[in-house]
Design a protein around this motif. Structure first.
Motif, PDB file in Angstrom:
ATOM      1  N   SER B 157      96.647  39.763 -21.600  1.00 54.98           N
ATOM      2  CA  SER B 157      97.640  40.805 -21.847  1.00 54.98           C
ATOM      3  C   SER B 157      99.000  40.448 -21.224  1.00 54.98           C
ATOM      4  N   GLN B 161     102.518  39.960 -23.302  1.00 58.31           N
ATOM      5  CA  GLN B 161     103.745  40.730 -23.039  1.00 58.31           C
ATOM      6  C   GLN B 161     104.911  39.797 -22.737  1.00 58.31           C
ATOM      7  N   SER B 167     105.531  45.581 -24.911  1.00 61.92           N
ATOM      8  CA  SER B 167     105.232  46.495 -23.815  1.00 61.92           C
ATOM      9  C   SER B 167     103.726  46.694 -23.773  1.00 61.92           C
ATOM     10  N   GLN B 168     103.271  47.179 -22.631  1.00 64.40           N
ATOM     11  CA  GLN B 168     101.835  47.358 -22.469  1.00 64.40           C
ATOM     12  C   GLN B 168     101.306  48.342 -23.493  1.00 64.40           C
ATOM     13  N   GLU B 171      99.733  45.215 -27.371  1.00 57.17           N
ATOM     14  CA  GLU B 171      99.299  43.817 -27.407  1.00 57.17           C
ATOM     15  C   GLU B 171      98.891  43.377 -28.807  1.00 57.17           C
TER      16      GLU B 171
END
Lengths: 238, 812
Positions: B157, B161, B167-168, B171
């Motif tokens: 992850s 990013q 952004s989280q 993904e």
């Protein structure tokens, strides 16, 4: 007795004040006394009157806050600890009410203590300790420890220790306070005998009986000398 | 214990501030050490446990028996191993081989240019069974087929990013995006997984499909070579519950014969290493961070010992203070308290004090964590609410510490006679606890302090030796940088461009610098020596190498510019092995090297130099312009200009020229002296750790001494008074009080010296080149211990000795 008029101890306006964080206590207030060589002086007075403080200063264990003190012709009021120790060694012997023997040392070793600090040789020490123990009649107990002795015996050991180095002055702080009358009398006789041989003795006591052995009685009250009485019975004998 | 007791404790602590402070601080440090060590142990022993198949996962490693060396375990495998196991043993749940190598990642950005990243670790090429064996949490993509196709890659992850500016939570937007590796292969993202926990020995970040590994591995050879061992190729299995490791190892014997043949010169056997041992066995693991179980036990023992020392101190200090409580005890006893009640009262107090110390200990532990971050390589945190285990450990251990510290003083104090207490006897014989028990403990503390102190000094001396020993070449002012490709014309142009600058003295293309952390090692054969027994370290060099590193020739000449001419420069040790005393007589001799019997003609001989760290023996060294294995470029910067202007302008010039030559790669450099210093990191870290514990032991020991001298002084107040009244000088009293401590240090010295001599000899055996165990080290630590002891006790002794004897005797 020309020597008798030689001042061994001479204090002028001796004052001692104890200070703690909160209170200031005046233990001695302008005490001026003279004690001649060869005298036997008793100091009396109620508890807290400053007897012990006076004795400590005279014995060079403590310094006065103010005033002068001549010991054997030397001004000692402002001496440092080391100098006081040097002067005290061999010159002054102490006897306490509670004997103050070292529990871990036996009779012989307790008596030997001052001689060690005088750096005497083993043989000399042995001889002197032996003599004084015989004189105090406790030679047969020299291997015993203080706990194994009666109060009277312990005090005799303490006196032996005080006199072993032949001091000029013996200071006794209620020497009979922890003893029964028979043992007390024995101790007083010993002190008298030492005095007759020329040792100056100052003794703090509560007991009129004991004070009767002295030439002179100094009465302290609230840190001041109240009266000085020549003991007539003794004076007559002299 | 009720509120009253609590108030009593607080008042007592407040009344004796110095005493309270040192006893609490001592205990707090003990608890902090215990906590730190507990955290380290639970951290290190918790590795890999997050995998739900943890008990059934094994790594296949080789047990080799090369002649003359004994048994060696090696983790490196050949590429086809995993597939062969899957094929031959259908009962095995899963088998997987992976290859790991650092690499350069290029991502095309919105401007059409490339963002480039060097990934030093985390890039592997694995078979799809990796997701079956280990736990991965997929945020996007499907683990079943993510690595099925050639050119697919799965990333974690954080990288998704970073690379794609996501952004989280988004993904999945990374799926299908291209990733280029080493400018050689383009991969397509087929999955994104949550970052693996820190406590994994397989910290994968990018997992490419196995067959596409030629992007990083030129020796992959379609994955069919049964001879190409590489420590970067590892094989893992997931066994079913019913097959034991020993059972499966025995099945692998015939498997080995089938694929490897039985005629190999080196005896080989497959061994299964459980995943639980991956973090502790000496065989290298992928994370390169291993902690032997023995070290953890040792650490646990040290922790226990420190806690014990702190408790001993507490005992010393509280019994030393007990005389102040005689009156309280007397009054309580006359008022009818039972001995049992008194014991509980004192124990309760001690436990309460322990908890106060624990709270302070938490703060101390926090500071220690920060200090230890560099040494351990990770940062521990103290989140008690999240970490129930730590909280329970703290609560229970503090309680136990309270009990251990409280029991002896409680029994002693509760046993005092009321009359004695009230009369305030200062020397109640046999009632205040024995000094001799504590004497032994203090000597033990001295022994520990001395051992640690001497150990620290020896380690320091050895590390100084590492950094100052003559290694046989000049390592100063040399910048090392990788070269991504070795096309001759490019390298020559780069060299010419660099030498234009007056601050650059020399340039050389090489496999490694003279001292390095890896080597090419094969057997040397020559008529006078036993075949296939002696190994030679082959370094690829060019004609500028000797001049750049200032390695002196003692016979013959330098190698020529011509590549692969078979010319070799060897070191003195090698010609001695071949049987030549005079270097000149070895010139022109031909020896063979390695599997394919390469022939080398000796054209020059150089003095011996250290090719590996000083922990290892000198090698038989072969320097040759063989043409392959050129991995890096060494640039000697003129030390005179560098001392005037610093290195930065030279670095900038090198960077500029390098980037012009290799526009698609990321410039990365290292200075040789710093790189060499890094070889000794583990020793430097051990030194730091030992030094920390030495300081703590000395500090705690000093507290113990302080406690003991206070106790002795308070016991001897009367004796000191009497002695002074009878003419003892202060110096004589000081001697009386201090001489015992001198004696104890001497006893401890006698006990500690052989222990530390043995231990440090053992430690130094790890190194081929080492400092001597000079006598002065032992004397120095003895003197230091004595000085520390005397400094600690002298304050109390001085106070006792200068005290007015009248005070001690007046109230008798």
């Amino acid at each position: 007795m020309l020597l008798a008029f030689y001042n061994m101890i001479k204090t002028e306006n001796l004052t001692k004040i104890f200070r703690t964080e909160e209170v200031e206590t005046s233990a001695l207030n302008k005490v001026s006394i003279h004690i001649q060589k060869g005298e036997f002086v008793a100091v009396m007075g109620p508890s807290g009157c400053g007897k012990s403080t006076l004795l400590n200063i005279i014995g060079l264990l403590d310094n006065p806050t103010e005033g002068k003190y001549q010991f054997d012709g030397v001004e000692v009021a402002g001496l440092r600890e080391r100098q006081r120790t040097m002067l005290r060694k061999g010159n002054i012997g102490f006897v306490f009410q509670s004997f103050n023997l070292i529990d871990e040392l036996n009779v012989y070793e307790n008596v030997e203590l001052p001689l060690i600090y005088l750096k005497l040789k083993v043989r000399e020490r042995k001889e002197m300790v032996g003599k004084v123990l015989e004189r105090m009649k406790i030679g047969h107990r020299k291997k015993h420890f203080p706990q194994q002795l009666s109060g009277g015996q312990q005090q005799r050991v303490a006196i032996a220790r005080a006199v072993v180095a032949n001091p000029k002055l013996i200071l006794a702080d209620e020497p009979t306070g922890n003893l029964d009358s028979k043992n007390g009398l024995e101790v007083m006789n010993l002190l008298t005998e030492l005095n007759r041989e020329g040792t100056t003795i100052i003794m703090v006591t509560h007991s009129l009986h004991d004070a009767g052995f002295a030439h002179r009685v100094i009465n302290l009250f609230d840190g001041e000398v109240l009266t000085e009485n020549v003991n007539e019975r003794i004076a007559e004998i002299l | 214990m009720g509120l009253n007791s609590f108030k009593m404790v607080v008042r007592q602590l407040a009344r004796n501030k110095v005493f309270s402070a040192i006893s609490i601080v001592g205990l707090a440090i003990g608890i902090a050490c215990g906590l730190v060590i507990y955290e380290i142990i639970s951290y290190e022993s918790g590795f890999n446990k997050f995998n739900k198949n943890y008990p059934n996962i094994y790594r296949v490693i080789n047990q080799l028996e090369p002649s003359g060396i004994g048994t060696v375990l090696a983790e490196g495998q050949v590429h086809p191993l995993g597939a062969a196991i899957r094929n031959d043993f259908p009962g095995v749940v899963a088998a997987m081989t992976f290859y790991a190598e650092k690499g350069q990642i290029s991502i095309e950005n919105e401007n059409g240019a490339f963002d480039r990243y060097l990934e030093a670790d985390g890039l592997v090429y694995a078979e799809p069974q990796v997701f079956q064996i280990f736990d991965f949490k997929f945020l996007a993509g499907n683990p079943q087929n993510a690595l099925s196709n050639s050119g697919s890659i799965v990333i974690n992850s954080s990288l998704a990013q970073k690379y794609f500016k996501l952004s989280q939570g988004n993904e999945s937007d990374a799926l299908g995006k291209p990733i280029n590796i080493n400018n050689k292969g383009t991969f397509s993202v087929t999955g994104v997984f949550a970052d693996l926990p820190e406590t994994t020995d397989l910290p994968f970040k990018l997992i490419g499909d196995y067959k596409s590994q030629p992007a990083s591995n030129p020796y992959f050879n379609n994955g069919t070579d049964w001879q190409e061992y590489n420590s970067n190729t590892n094989c893992y299995l997931l066994l079913p519950d019913e097959i034991s490791a020993i059972n499966f190892e025995s099945q692998l014997v015939s498997f080995s014969a089938k694929y490897m043949g039985t005629e190999s010169p080196v005896k080989q056997k497959y061994v299964l290493q459980p995943l639980s041992k991956l973090h502790s066995w000496e065989v290298g693991n992928y994370s390169h961070r291993q902690v032997p179980e023995k070290a953890l036990y040792l650490l646990g023992f040290v922790g226990l010992f420190i806690i014990l020392l702190a408790s001993i101190n507490f005992v010393n200090l509280s019994t030393a203070q007990s005389s102040r409580r005689f009156k309280e005890i007397g009054v309580r006893k006359i008022s009818g308290v039972s001995r049992f009640q008194l014991i509980w009262q004192f124990m309760g107090e001690t436990i309460l004090v322990s908890y106060i110390a624990a709270v302070i200990g938490l703060g101390v532990a926090h500071v220690m964590f920060i200090y230890l971050t560099d040494i351990l390589g990770y940062r521990l945190t103290l989140d008690l609410l999240k970490n129930g285990g730590t909280l329970i450990f703290l609560i229970i251990s503090t309680f136990l510490i309270g009990i251990i510290s409280g029991i002896y003083p409680s029994i002693i104090m509760s046993g005092m006679k009321p009359v004695g207490s009230l009369k305030n006897f200062l020397s109640v014989k046999g009632n205040s606890g024995s000094v001799s028990v504590r004497r032994v403990l203090v000597i033990a503390q001295f022994v520990v302090s001395l051992v640690l102190m001497t150990g620290t000094l020896v380690m320091q001396k050895q590390i100084k030796y590492f950094f100052s020993a003559d290694i046989g070449f000049n390592k100063e002012a040399i910048l090392i940088t990788k070269i991504p490709e070795v096309e001759k014309s490019k390298l020559e142009l780069l060299r010419a461009n660099l030498l234009k600058y007056p601050d650059i003295k020399q340039v050389s293309f090489e496999s490694t610098s003279p001292m390095a952390d890896w080597k090419v090692s094969n057997s040397i054969n020559y008529p006078t020596i036993e075949p296939n027994l002696y190994l030679g370290n082959l370094k690829t060099i060019d004609e500028n190498y000797l001049e750049l590193y200032e390695i002196p020739l003692i016979a013959g000449r330098n190698c020529s510019e011509r590549k692969n001419s078979g010319e070799a420069i060897v070191n003195r040790k090698l010609i001695q092995l071949l049987g030549f005393k005079d270097p000149n007589s070895a010139i022109g001799e031909i020896f063979s090297y390695g599997r394919e019997n390469m022939k080398f003609t000796i054209v020059g001989v150089v003095e011996d130099f250290h090719a590996m760290s000083l922990q290892q023996e000198m090698d038989h060294i072969i320097l040759s312009n063989v043409g392959f294995n050129i991995k890096e470029i060494a640039v000697k910067i003129n030390p005179v200009t560098a001392s005037l202007t610093g290195y930065n302008s030279s670095i900038d010039k090198i960077k500029k020229e390098w980037e012009t030559t290799f526009p698609e790669d990321v410039f990365e450099y290292e200075f040789l002296d710093q790189k060499i210093a890094g070889f000794y990191n583990s020793q430097v870290n051990t030194l730091k750790l030992v030094r920390l514990f030495a300081l703590i032991a000395i500090f705690i020991g000093s507290l113990g001494l302080y406690g003991l001298i206070s106790f002795i002084a308070s016991q001897k107040i009367k004796e000191i008074g009497i002695r002074k009244v009878n003419g003892a000088k202060v110096s004589e009293i000081l001697t009386m009080l201090n001489k015992d401590f001198v004696k104890w240090v001497a006893i401890a010295f006698v006990i500690a010296t052989p222990i530390v001599y043995y231990a440090m000899n053992k430690w130094l055996e790890n190194f081929a080149y080492k400092t001597s165990l000079s006598w002065w080290i032992f004397v120095l630590s003895g003197v230091l211990a004595l000085a520390i002891a005397l400094l600690t006790v002298s304050w109390q002794s001085w106070r006792a000795a200068t005290r007015n004897p009248v005070e001690a005797l007046r109230y008798e």
